[in-house]
Structure formats: C-alpha cells, structure tokens
Design an enzyme around this catalytic site. Structure first.
Site: not given
Length: 213
Positions: A31, A33, A187
């Site tokens: 991922d 961001d 995250d």
C-alpha cells in the site's frame, strides 16, 4: 531482514521478530499512503484547503479517524456526517492540484521503504493504492521510490476500492504472479481485509509507524 513487527495473526510485536525468510512469496505488494509513505499530513492539508475554498471546514480529529479511505469514500463520509452534497468533480480536480503544493512535507515510512529497497531486483514488486494516480505517482517520485516498482495500481484502475480485492488482484495480474504467492504490506483494516479477500497474506505495519506531528 529482521525487525520487530506484529503480523496479521495477532502476534505481539514486543516479543516477535519479523523476517521475510519466514514467508513464502514470489512478489511483494505495498500500500502507499500510511504504509510506505507518510502522506497523512499532506492529504489532510489538501482536503482541508479544497473544502475550505468552498466554505466548509475539515477538523483534524474527524479526518484522522477516517484515514485509509479513498477520496470518494471520504467525501461520502463527509456528506453523511454533515448533511450536505459536495461537488465531487470540482473538489477532486482541486485536490489533485493542491496535493502537489505540499510534496515537500512528505516523508517515507522507513520500515516498509527499507524492505522495498532491499528487495528491489530480487522479486517483482508493486504498489496498490486507493489514492489517485497523480498523487501516488508524485509521492513515490518525491521519495525516490517509484523506480523500485514494476507497476503501480490506483483507484482509477479498478471499479471497487478496498476492502474489495480488486486493487491487489490487478497488481498480481500485472506482476504475473498468483495472488496466493503475493505478500502484502498494509496499514489499515480495510487494506488488510482487501489483501485477505484477494487470497494474499498481509503484514500489518502499524506497530512500526512513527506518528505524524
């Protein structure tokens, strides 16, 4: 590479060591961001300014409670929370421009970025992000990370964002690697769910993130 980490199996990060040698994979997907790049302050300023220009406010606590959402989902939540209708096309276009103004505030998240640099040239790697392509590409370029990845997949490439598996499945397809052989670094709960829905094993990087100022 070894480092203390909590995997998605609930292992205590204080007592467990993470090592890529413990995982069987043929490709790695990150991922963007919040995982490989600390973009949270930049996105907050971008959305705050875009909404401010049309007379609306964006509180830090409200936004930070909804990190990981795509722009469209964030605007959905904003409309539902405050009972209004936003001009989506105009706001999205403005956000693309405003994001570029704050690239100097970007920082990388060292844990995932280090893994990417160390694995460059050893296994195929991709980024699969719910962000807009222009922002994701600019982020990776600014942090000198873009050249590490064989492909970058964003929300504009798929019909459904996370937690649907579309982003990760497309990344695996472009890498020509079976989903079950891909290892994901994420995250957010939505992102981890998306990886699981794609049939991939996922590592939760949050125990190793330094909170943004």
């Amino acid at each position: 590479m070894s480092a203390a980490i909590s995997d998605d199996d609930g292992t205590n990060p204080a007592t467990s060591e993470f090592s890529l040698d413990d995982h069987v994979f043929d490709a790695i997907i990150f991922d963007c961001d919040g995982t490989i790049a600390d973009t949270l302050p930049v996105h907050f300023l971008t959305f705050q300014e875009a909404l401010g220009e049309v007379g609306y406010t964006l509180e830090r606590d409200w936004y930070f409670a909804r990190t990981g959402l795509s722009s469209d989902k964030l605007f959905n939540a904003y409309e539902q929370s405050f009972g209004l209708t936003l001009d989506r096309p105009t706001l999205l276009a403005r956000c693309k421009l405003l994001y570029q103004n704050h690239l100097d505030k970007l920082r990388e998240h060292g844990f995932a970025a280090t893994i990417a640099r160390e694995q460059f040239g050893h296994v195929p790697m991709a980024v699969a992000s719910a962000g807009m392509k222009s922002a994701v590409t600019s982020t990776l370029q600014t942090l000198d990370l873009l050249e590490l990845f064989d492909t970058v997949v964003t929300i504009e490439d798929v019909k459904h964002g996370k937690p649907a598996p579309d982003l990760y499945l497309l990344a695996a397809e472009r890498l020509n690697v079976a989903p079950a052989r891909c290892l994901v670094f994420e995250d957010t709960e939505e992102g981890l769910e998306a990886a699981h829905n794609a049939g991939m094993r996922a590592v939760d990087v949050r125990p190793h993130l330094t909170p943004s100022a």
